[in-house]
Every structure is written in structure tokens, then in C-alpha cells.
Design an enzyme around this catalytic site. Structure first.
Site, mmCIF file in Angstrom:
data_model
loop_
_atom_site.group_PDB
_atom_site.id
_atom_site.type_symbol
_atom_site.label_atom_id
_atom_site.label_comp_id
_atom_site.label_asym_id
_atom_site.label_seq_id
_atom_site.Cartn_x
_atom_site.Cartn_y
_atom_site.Cartn_z
ATOM 1 N N ASP A 101 0.792 -1.181 -0.163
ATOM 2 C CA ASP A 101 0.159 0.007 -0.005
ATOM 3 C C ASP A 101 1.020 1.308 -0.090
ATOM 4 O OD1 ASP A 101 -2.309 1.622 0.200
ATOM 5 O OD2 ASP A 101 -3.160 0.483 1.629
ATOM 6 N N ASP A 203 -2.897 4.795 -2.689
ATOM 7 C CA ASP A 203 -3.893 5.212 -1.670
ATOM 8 C C ASP A 203 -4.577 6.563 -2.604
ATOM 9 O OD1 ASP A 203 -5.384 5.112 0.841
ATOM 10 O OD2 ASP A 203 -4.219 7.083 1.197
ATOM 11 N N GLU A 266 -6.805 3.358 -5.795
ATOM 12 C CA GLU A 266 -7.863 3.701 -4.846
ATOM 13 C C GLU A 266 -8.617 4.796 -5.448
ATOM 14 O OE1 GLU A 266 -9.465 4.201 -0.205
ATOM 15 O OE2 GLU A 266 -7.521 5.337 -1.248
ATOM 16 N N HIS A 327 -10.764 -2.029 4.284
ATOM 17 C CA HIS A 327 -10.650 -1.686 5.779
ATOM 18 C C HIS A 327 -11.516 -0.179 5.889
ATOM 19 C CE1 HIS A 327 -7.744 0.588 2.802
ATOM 20 N NE2 HIS A 327 -7.717 1.507 3.940
ATOM 21 N N ASP A 328 -12.157 0.434 5.292
ATOM 22 C CA ASP A 328 -12.858 1.551 5.229
ATOM 23 C C ASP A 328 -14.422 1.493 5.146
ATOM 24 O OD1 ASP A 328 -10.350 3.405 5.367
ATOM 25 O OD2 ASP A 328 -10.338 3.527 3.525
#
Length: 538
Positions: A101, A203, A266, A327-328
């Protein structure tokens, strides 16, 4: 691209690991790299092909790693660089790719770059970040808002300017219009690629470039007061700027200096804007993440429409992808219910495109309720009470029924649900009809069936809560029938030319069953049917 090996990111299944919550090896209540190595046999048995790790770089942990203070190190919380090198070797030995990431939109305010940048207006790195003078009345330069609440501008008394932060004040945004910043991040990428990393998930890639004139964002006429405050403005000048495509093309150029690597972005955007991130001549991100299923109304017609619109929007030659959890966002089992979580698994692993799973979804982990005094997420702390907290989907992996679920010998950094003593990987692995065994069966069937990987997606007319489609190639055809409702449904064979044999049911109890005049589906059931020949086009 040529050569079958270079298509691993198309053919494979991705698995996201949130390192803090996967396995703790040293008894501090936080997961680490050695813990991930310890659990690689489980990952291999699941059948996935690539692991994506959420950030493991040194960080003050204001946003749990999404605030890097050093892009080319390992945070001691997770281990040492030698541990990371061992993970790369172990993953590759197990036939697994490893994705990192990368968080290049912003650094930590403790990163040496920012410390130097804020030291003086004449600092050589001043222009590495976004600094602006106050307005005449001393207020922030414009109306831009932080995604985590409040103004996106933080005043620095020493140099009497504001710096921009799209997220926390401890996460100042880099200035991606500065060629030195681009070159520095490119060198970061090369550092990890030379270590054997197989690619990056980048990200908030659509945030990298901001409006050069720093114009005010316009008001959002559709804003609802129960939503995060930053949504009161449309991000016209803070994200998805045209110039970002050049930035991504340069990042892709770095990726292409190395063989067989992947660039994932993302991006939370509507399809018509999302697909631009494949880039001109597909020279952008290999996989701009498609998050449509994370927020889709869970009914057959809505999902059918989403699939059709996404397929129609894809540029020629672009490879699709689908994501069911991350994870969000709240856990899929809590979003759609335990029964439908199985149907969702079958949907994810039979659609055309690369699927990404989120750790724990394969064992049906649900969103854990977090008491106010246990909240760790800065988003929830800054904007409390409207349901934006992300802690509940980041709780430790439920491995077994021992204390702390086999995750740690100490109290975990986030709480476990009481049901972990029953709902855990050991128990579910021993139950041949569990959701874990379903995931394994689906992934295995996908590997054994080229039509599920590279075959065409052919939608079929259906009504109510029934979703029907075929996956087909020259070698054969499969029917996928998903009941997204709570009532049984019956599908007449003459409506879809149906006959064949059930390969897999979400209930794991119908393999080999012949399908004749009708196909009966129970509530919350999906099936994959092998058709004896390719049916005529509908």
C-alpha cells in the site's frame, strides 16, 4: 504485455491483509510481519494468488500507517526490514504475489521532508507541500474541507502560512505538481520493486493533483446533514483533476521498468470518471479499483444495473475488477446479512474481472460494535455519531476459540466479538458447509474453469430478486443463478435454455445435481450450473 505469466493480476484473486489485525507474533496485541508469515499456509489453502498489505512503513500512527514518516523503512511495530525480506521470500515460495500500500498523496507531519518544508519559507522543500498565504482577514486560503472534518488548512505560526491536508492535520499533502516530489516517490517505488514487491495499491490516487488556482469548491445541493461535513462541498477543485492522468502515467512508467508488476489505484468515483484512470492507451493503472459493490443497494435489479453500466463503461481492452470489502467500509456480512454474504461471495468470484477479498470476510466476520472508550479511528473521533467509524471492520482475525481468538497472547488493540469462540477459522475449516469452505470451493472452481476467469459475461433476463448471467468461452458455458431474496424462487428452463449439472451451491450441498425443467433456489442461495453446450444468445 505478452506471455501468460504477465497476466497474473488478471487471472488471480487478491486478498487484503490489515497487518495490525492479522496475527500478532510478539504478544503486544498488534499484528506484525512475522505473524503474517506464520499464517501464509492458511492464505495458500484459501487459494488466493496475491496479498495486499495495508501500510507497514514507519508512522506516528495518527491514521494507523496512512501517515508515513519514512517511505523506505518498516515500522518497528511490525518488525524489521529483515522480517519484510523474509515475508517476500516466503510469499513467493508459496506462489503468492505481494502488493504494498503506497500512500503518496500525503506524508506524516513528522516526515523529514515536511519538517524541512515547514522550517522556513525559503526551505528547499517548501514547494514539496501546498503552502498558501492567509486571506486578508487571516482566515484559511479557501473553503476546502478535510475528509476527516473541519478546514483542510492548518496554520503554521512560525512561517505565517497555511498548509493543505485533505485528511488529518498530521497528514500534509504533497505537491504533485513539483517534479522533485514525483521523482522522489518514483525512487520510493523502485526501492520496493527491487526488493521483489509485485506492485502497489496507491492510496487516494485521484486526490494527487489539486486545482492550480486554489478555487473554492462549490456547494453540494444534495448534501444531507447526517453525512460527513466535507460532503457539503463538491470536490471539483480538490480531486479528479485532469492533470492527475499524467502523474499516473509516470507512475505506470516506473512499474513498467520491472517485469510482471501491477499498479492498482484507490478511486471512489462514478464509472464514467473511474475508467479514465486506465489511462490513454491503457497506460495508467492496470486496475482502478471498482468499489461499486461496497455501497450498492443489495437487490438483484440494482446489482444487475451496476454490472451492466460498469461493463459498458470499460475502455476497449481494459480489465475489470470487483471489491466486496475493505478496511474503510462496513463488513459485507453486516451489510447484507449472513445468508446473503454467501451469495455475495459467489457473485464476487464469478463476475468478469479480478476479485479482491478482505481478510475475515471468508469466515463471515461481521462489523464489531466499538464502545466509545475503545474508539481508535481518528475519523470517528473527529466526526462522531454518524457512523463513519472504521474500527468495526478492522478487528483482529478470528483464528480459533482460544483467548484473544488465537490472534495474540495479549489484549488486542481492538476488541473481539463474543461469538469468536464459535465463528473462527478452525471451526469453520472443519465444517464442510461453512462459508470458509465455500470461499475455498469458489476460488478452486475459478482456477479450474477458464470461463470464470476470461470468459464473456452474458446477462440474462430475470425478475424480482433473481440475478442470472452466463460466463462462457469457446470451451464451455456456465450459468450463475443468485437469489438475493428471502423467498425461494423457481427458474423455468425454457426461459433461459437451461439444462445441466450443478457444480456448486452456496449451501455446499447440491454438487452433481442434475437440472431439468426447473431450477429451484432456496432463499439466500446461489448456484453455478455447467451447461452442456453454449446456449443461443439471448
Amino acid at each position: 504485455m505478452t506471455g501468460r505469466s504477465q497476466l497474473w493480476w488478471r487471472d488471480g484473486v487478491f486478498y487484503q491483509i490489515y497487518p495490525r489485525s492479522y496475527q500478532d507474533s510478539n504478544g503486544d496485541g498488534v499484528g506484525d510481519i512475522k505473524g503474517i508469515i506464520e499464517r501464509l499456509p492458511y492464505v495458500s489453502a484459501l487459494g488466493v494468488d496475491a496479498i495486499w498489505l495495508s501500510p507497514i512503513f514507519p508512522s506516528p500512527m495518527a491514521d494507523f500507517g496512512y501517515d508515513s514518516s519514512d517511505y523506505v523503512g518498516i515500522d518497528p511495530l511490525f518488525g524489521a526490514m529483515s522480517d519484510f525480506d523474509a515475508l517476500v521470500s516466503a510469499a513467493h515460495a508459496a506462489g503468492l504475489k505481494l502488493i504494498l500500500d503506497l500512500v503518496p498523496n500525503h506524508t506524516s507531519d513528522r516526515h523529514p521532508w515536511f519538517i524541512e518544508s515547514r522550517s522556513a519559507r525559503k526551505s528547499p522543500k517548501r514547494d514539496w507541500y501546498l503552502w498558501r498565504d492567509p486571506q486578508a482577514n487571516g482566515s484559511a486560503p479557501n473553503n476546502w474541507m478535510s475528509e476527516f472534518g473541519g478546514s483542510a488548512w492548518q496554520y503554521d505560526a512560525k512561517t505565517q502560512q497555511y498548509y493543505y491536508h485533505a485528511f488529518l492535520a498530521q497528514q500534509p499533502d504533497l505537491n504533485w505538481r513539483n517534479p522533485q516530489v514525483r521523482a522522489a516517490i518514483h525512487d520510493v517505488m523502485r526501492f520496493w520493486l527491487r526488493k521483489g514487491v509485485d506492485g502497489f495499491r496507491v492510496d487516494v490516487i485521484w486526490h494527487l493533483i489539486k486545482d492550480e488556482q486554489f478555487r473554492d469548491n462549490p456547494p453540494n445541493p444534495g448534501f444531507r446533514t447526517n453525512r460527513p461535513p466535507h460532503e457539503s462541498l463538491l470536490p471539483r477543485y480538490t480531486a479528479d483533476q485532469a492533470e492527475v492522468q499524467d502523474v499516473i502515467a509516470e507512475m505506470r512508467g516506473v512499474i513498467d521498468e520491472f517485469d510482471d508488476r501491477v499498479l492498482i489505484g484507490e478511486i471512489y468515483l462514478p464509472f464514467e470518471r473511474l475508467v479514465a484512470y486506465y489511462g490513454k492507451d491503457l497506460a495508467g493503472a492496470h486496475l482502478p479499483f471498482n468499489f461499486a459493490l461496497l455501497s450498492a443497494p443489495w437487490n438483484a435489479r440494482a446489482i444487475e444495473k451496476i454490472i451492466a453500466e460498469y461493463e459498458a463503461a470499460l475502455p476497449p481492452g481494459a480489465w475489470p475488477n470487483w471489491v466486496l470489502g475493505n478496511h474503510d467500509r462496513p463488513r459485507v456480512a453486516s451489510r447484507v446479512g449472513g445468508g446473503q454474504a454467501r451469495v455475495a461471495a459467489m457473485l464476487l468470484l464469478t463476475l468478469r474481472g479480478t476479485p479482491t477479498l478482505y481478510y475475515g470476510d471468508e469466515i463471515g466476520m461481521h462489523q464489531v460494535a466499538i464502545a466509545p472508550d475503545q474508539v481508535r479511528d481518528p475519523f470517528e473521533k473527529n466526526v462522531p455519531g454518524i457512523g463513519v467509524g472504521r474500527d468495526g471492520c478492522r478487528t483482529p482475525m478470528q483464528w480459533d476459540a482460544t483467548p484473544h481468538a488465537g490472534f495474540s497472547t495479549a489484549q488486542p488493540w481492538l476488541p473481539l466479538p463474543d461469538d469468536y469462540v464459535h465463528e473462527n477459522a478452525v471451526n469453520l475449516g472443519a465444517d464442510g458447509q461453512s462459508i470458509l469452505c465455500l470461499y475455498r470451493a469458489l476460488i478452486n472452481l475459478r482456477k479450474q474453469t477458464p470461463a470464470l476467469v476470461s470468459g464473456a459475461y452474458v446477462p440474462l433476463a430475470a425478475e424480482g430478486e433473481l440475478l442470472l448471467y452466463r460466463r462462457q468461452d469457446d470451451a464451455g458455458s456456465l450459468l450463475i443463478a443468485l437469489n438475493l431474496g428471502n423467498d425461494p424462487v423457481s427458474v423455468r428452463s425454457d426461459s433461459i435454455g437451461l439444462s445441466g449439472e450443478i457444480l456448486l451451491s452456496t449451501a455446499m450441498d447440491r454438487k452433481g445435481e442434475a437440472v431439468g425443467a426447473t431450477l429451484e433456489l432456496r432463499s439466500d442461495e446461489g448456484v453455478i450450473v455447467r451447461l452442456p453446450r453454449t446456449p443461443p444468445s439471448s
